[in-house]
Design an enzyme around this catalytic site. Structure first.
Site, PDB file in Angstrom:
ATOM      1  N   SER A 114     -10.462  -0.699   3.982  1.00  0.00           N
ATOM      2  CA  SER A 114      -9.592  -0.970   5.143  1.00  0.00           C
ATOM      3  C   SER A 114      -9.051   0.341   5.689  1.00  0.00           C
ATOM      4  O   SER A 114      -8.420   1.106   4.962  1.00  0.00           O
ATOM      5  CB  SER A 114      -8.425  -1.860   4.731  1.00  0.00           C
ATOM      6  OG  SER A 114      -8.914  -3.126   4.402  1.00  0.00           O
ATOM      7  N   ARG A 165       0.821  -1.225   0.000  1.00  0.00           N
ATOM      8  CA  ARG A 165       0.000   0.000   0.000  1.00  0.00           C
ATOM      9  C   ARG A 165       0.851   1.270   0.000  1.00  0.00           C
ATOM     10  O   ARG A 165       0.493   2.270   0.616  1.00  0.00           O
ATOM     11  CB  ARG A 165      -0.968   0.031   1.191  1.00  0.00           C
ATOM     12  CG  ARG A 165      -1.923  -1.137   1.262  1.00  0.00           C
ATOM     13  CD  ARG A 165      -2.919  -1.177   0.100  1.00  0.00           C
ATOM     14  NE  ARG A 165      -3.690  -2.403   0.187  1.00  0.00           N
ATOM     15  CZ  ARG A 165      -3.363  -3.549  -0.442  1.00  0.00           C
ATOM     16  NH1 ARG A 165      -2.309  -3.601  -1.246  1.00  0.00           N
ATOM     17  NH2 ARG A 165      -4.100  -4.620  -0.308  1.00  0.00           N
ATOM     18  N   GLU A 167      -4.293   3.471   6.615  1.00  0.00           N
ATOM     19  CA  GLU A 167      -4.195   3.177   5.174  1.00  0.00           C
ATOM     20  C   GLU A 167      -4.997   4.238   4.415  1.00  0.00           C
ATOM     21  O   GLU A 167      -4.583   4.734   3.370  1.00  0.00           O
ATOM     22  CB  GLU A 167      -4.750   1.776   4.862  1.00  0.00           C
ATOM     23  CG  GLU A 167      -4.755   1.463   3.370  1.00  0.00           C
ATOM     24  CD  GLU A 167      -5.110   0.015   3.053  1.00  0.00           C
ATOM     25  OE1 GLU A 167      -4.803  -0.881   3.865  1.00  0.00           O
ATOM     26  OE2 GLU A 167      -5.691  -0.211   1.975  1.00  0.00           O
TER      27      GLU A 167
HETATM   28  C1  LIG Z   1     -15.558  -1.309  -0.030  1.00  0.00           C
HETATM   29  C2  LIG Z   1     -14.101  -1.066  -0.287  1.00  0.00           C
HETATM   30  C3  LIG Z   1     -13.245  -2.125  -0.511  1.00  0.00           C
HETATM   31  C4  LIG Z   1     -11.889  -1.907  -0.744  1.00  0.00           C
HETATM   32  N1  LIG Z   1     -11.078  -2.978  -0.987  1.00  0.00           N
HETATM   33  C5  LIG Z   1      -9.769  -2.776  -1.279  1.00  0.00           C
HETATM   34  C6  LIG Z   1      -8.905  -3.868  -1.585  1.00  0.00           C
HETATM   35  O1  LIG Z   1      -9.294  -5.015  -1.597  1.00  0.00           O
HETATM   36  N2  LIG Z   1      -7.620  -3.598  -1.880  1.00  0.00           N
HETATM   37  C7  LIG Z   1      -7.109  -2.324  -1.898  1.00  0.00           C
HETATM   38  O2  LIG Z   1      -5.918  -2.139  -2.202  1.00  0.00           O
HETATM   39  N3  LIG Z   1      -7.903  -1.266  -1.611  1.00  0.00           N
HETATM   40  C8  LIG Z   1      -9.209  -1.444  -1.303  1.00  0.00           C
HETATM   41  N4  LIG Z   1     -10.018  -0.386  -1.003  1.00  0.00           N
HETATM   42  C9  LIG Z   1      -9.419   0.962  -0.945  1.00  0.00           C
HETATM   43  C10 LIG Z   1      -9.427   1.724  -2.276  1.00  0.00           C
HETATM   44  O3  LIG Z   1     -10.435   1.251  -3.145  1.00  0.00           O
HETATM   45  C11 LIG Z   1      -8.067   1.655  -2.978  1.00  0.00           C
HETATM   46  O4  LIG Z   1      -7.052   2.230  -2.186  1.00  0.00           O
HETATM   47  C12 LIG Z   1      -8.086   2.358  -4.330  1.00  0.00           C
HETATM   48  O5  LIG Z   1      -6.907   2.048  -5.042  1.00  0.00           O
HETATM   49  C13 LIG Z   1      -8.220   3.877  -4.203  1.00  0.00           C
HETATM   50  O6  LIG Z   1      -8.526   4.386  -5.477  1.00  0.00           O
HETATM   51  P1  LIG Z   1      -9.380   5.722  -5.659  1.00  0.00           P
HETATM   52  O7  LIG Z   1      -9.453   6.005  -7.102  1.00  0.00           O
HETATM   53  O8  LIG Z   1     -10.679   5.616  -4.948  1.00  0.00           O
HETATM   54  O9  LIG Z   1      -8.425   6.769  -4.950  1.00  0.00           O
HETATM   55  P2  LIG Z   1      -8.798   7.887  -3.872  1.00  0.00           P
HETATM   56  O10 LIG Z   1      -9.398   7.244  -2.680  1.00  0.00           O
HETATM   57  O11 LIG Z   1      -9.567   8.975  -4.501  1.00  0.00           O
HETATM   58  O12 LIG Z   1      -7.334   8.409  -3.505  1.00  0.00           O
HETATM   59  C14 LIG Z   1      -6.439   7.565  -2.812  1.00  0.00           C
HETATM   60  C15 LIG Z   1      -5.019   8.160  -2.932  1.00  0.00           C
HETATM   61  O13 LIG Z   1      -4.604   8.077  -4.287  1.00  0.00           O
HETATM   62  C16 LIG Z   1      -4.210   9.359  -4.763  1.00  0.00           C
HETATM   63  N5  LIG Z   1      -4.571   9.437  -6.177  1.00  0.00           N
HETATM   64  C17 LIG Z   1      -5.775   9.218  -6.754  1.00  0.00           C
HETATM   65  N6  LIG Z   1      -5.702   9.369  -8.081  1.00  0.00           N
HETATM   66  C18 LIG Z   1      -4.422   9.693  -8.355  1.00  0.00           C
HETATM   67  C19 LIG Z   1      -3.691   9.984  -9.556  1.00  0.00           C
HETATM   68  N7  LIG Z   1      -4.274  10.008 -10.761  1.00  0.00           N
HETATM   69  N8  LIG Z   1      -2.366  10.269  -9.460  1.00  0.00           N
HETATM   70  C20 LIG Z   1      -1.738  10.278  -8.257  1.00  0.00           C
HETATM   71  N9  LIG Z   1      -2.366  10.025  -7.091  1.00  0.00           N
HETATM   72  C21 LIG Z   1      -3.691   9.727  -7.146  1.00  0.00           C
HETATM   73  C22 LIG Z   1      -4.971  10.356  -3.890  1.00  0.00           C
HETATM   74  O14 LIG Z   1      -4.296  11.610  -3.819  1.00  0.00           O
HETATM   75  C23 LIG Z   1      -4.958   9.637  -2.550  1.00  0.00           C
HETATM   76  O15 LIG Z   1      -3.725   9.866  -1.904  1.00  0.00           O
HETATM   77  C24 LIG Z   1     -11.375  -0.584  -0.754  1.00  0.00           C
HETATM   78  C25 LIG Z   1     -12.246   0.496  -0.536  1.00  0.00           C
HETATM   79  C26 LIG Z   1     -13.599   0.269  -0.288  1.00  0.00           C
HETATM   80  C27 LIG Z   1     -14.503   1.448  -0.075  1.00  0.00           C
END
Ligand SMILES: Cc1cc2nc3c(=O)[nH]c(=O)nc-3n(C[C@H](O)[C@H](O)[C@H](O)COP(=O)(O)OP(=O)(O)OC[C@H]3O[C@@H](n4cnc5c(N)ncnc54)[C@H](O)[C@@H]3O)c2cc1C
Length: 300
Positions: A222, A173, A292
């Site tokens: 998480s 992560r 996280e």
């Molecule tokens: C129900 C649920 C289940 C989940 N299960 C998992 C799982 O199994 N495994 C897992 O790893 N995660 C999981 N997550 C967490 C999440 O989905 C991941 O971390 C995902 O990769 C975040 O993507 P996002 O587009 O929503 O980013 P955001 O939540 O919008 O941002 C997360 C981070 O990424 C950065 N970011 C976003 N886009 C960019 C970009 N284009 N360039 C640079 N930085 C950027 C943001 O600044 C921030 O720091 C889960 C979340 C939920 C709600």
């Protein structure tokens, strides 16, 4: 906003003042962006970054599935990538070139349709490719660094970089790319596979998720990273935090490493709950949990 717009006469994307971010996070909580910018495409984003004075803070968000926005909102400009970053191209040798705004689930589906295996784990992650690149998103025994060939990113000065996976210094992560890098595209590597078998695997992942995670709730996934050799949820359970509440924020009964907004939880409620959990876990087990979820912005 007016000062910013004056620096950007040729901008094609959209600037919006005081834009609520609640609608863009899974928690449905927190304050507004001072300015929200939706770039038209990569060239527009590069122009914006070159022209915008360096003292204006810039924050990028994806689909908000790993975000806790504080109630005072985010100062400066929040960038949210949209349609101009939404392309998926199937390339030779079982590769996919994907824009950073593409939801992970669509990556999994496009790979399955093209008979490319190895990317099904994205079926269970509700973010987009930019978020997966920044978080090294992973599930079901695989993570982004294992399937990534290279990523494209723009820095705060508007310069474009193409980074092979080894240069991203990935860990659990964690991504070692400079904080100001905004990912715009990823090149993924898969293997040959049978579309029907891949789709069946994805259905299995979806069914499993529904059973063990509160995926229909307002949650940020998480909350804490698993400490080396331990499970965060077990430590939280042992500290008696399952079902704990602060206002409308609650530790999920189903999966106690998930926090839930049960109604009108504020960013403060959610963060206070998380910090209470951290303190209780430290007290009972001596382990310091690390967030996280990314917490952004200023307190209300
Ligand atoms: C129900 C649920 C289940 C989940 N299960 C998992 C799982 O199994 N495994 C897992 O790893 N995660 C999981 N997550 C967490 C999440 O989905 C991941 O971390 C995902 O990769 C975040 O993507 P996002 O587009 O929503 O980013 P955001 O939540 O919008 O941002 C997360 C981070 O990424 C950065 N970011 C976003 N886009 C960019 C970009 N284009 N360039 C640079 N930085 C950027 C943001 O600044 C921030 O720091 C889960 C979340 C939920 C709600």
């Amino acid at each position: 906003m007016t000062r910013l717009a004056a620096c950007l006469p040729e901008l094609r994307g959209r600037l919006q003042p005081e834009a609520p971010l609640k609608d863009f996070t899974w928690f449905r909580a927190g304050g507004p962006a001072e300015v929200l910018y939706s770039p038209a495409d990569e060239a527009d984003l590069a122009y914006f970054l070159k022209q915008t004075p360096a003292e204006i803070p810039v924050t990028v968000i994806g689909l908000g599935s790993n975000l806790l926005v504080r109630d005072g909102g985010i100062e400066g400009v929040v960038i949210r990538l949209g349609r101009g970053f939404g392309e998926i191209k199937i390339e030779e040798d079982h590769r996919l070139r994907v824009g950073a705004a593409v939801p992970d689930v669509k990556v999994a589906r496009a790979a399955a349709d093209a008979g490319i295996s190895g990317l099904s784990f994205y079926r269970g992650i509700p973010g987009c490719v930019g978020g997966a690149l920044r978080m090294n998103g992973g599930a079901h025994g695989r993570e982004t660094k294992e399937v990534l060939v290279e990523a494209r990113a723009i820095d705060r000065k508007g310069d474009i970089h193409v980074l092979p996976v080894a240069e991203l210094n990935y860990a659990y992560r964690y991504c070692g790319a400079p904080e100001d890098f905004i990912f715009t595209e990823a090149l993924f590597q898969g293997e040959p596979g049978d579309p029907a078998a891949i789709l069946a695997e994805m259905d299995g992942i979806a069914a499993y998720r529904e059973e063990v995670q509160p995926i229909k709730s307002r949650t940020g996934g998480s909350t804490f990273k698993n400490p080396p050799g331990r499970k965060a949820w077990q430590l939280i359970d042992a500290a008696g935090c399952r079902g704990l509440t602060v206002g409308d924020a609650k530790v999920s009964e189903m999966h106690c490493n998930f926090l839930i907004n049960e109604g009108n939880a504020t960013g403060t409620d959610l963060e206070t709950l998380g910090e209470t959990v951290r303190a209780r876990v430290k007290e009972t087990s001596g382990v310091e949990l690390e967030w996280e979820i990314k917490r952004l912005g200023v307190p209300g």
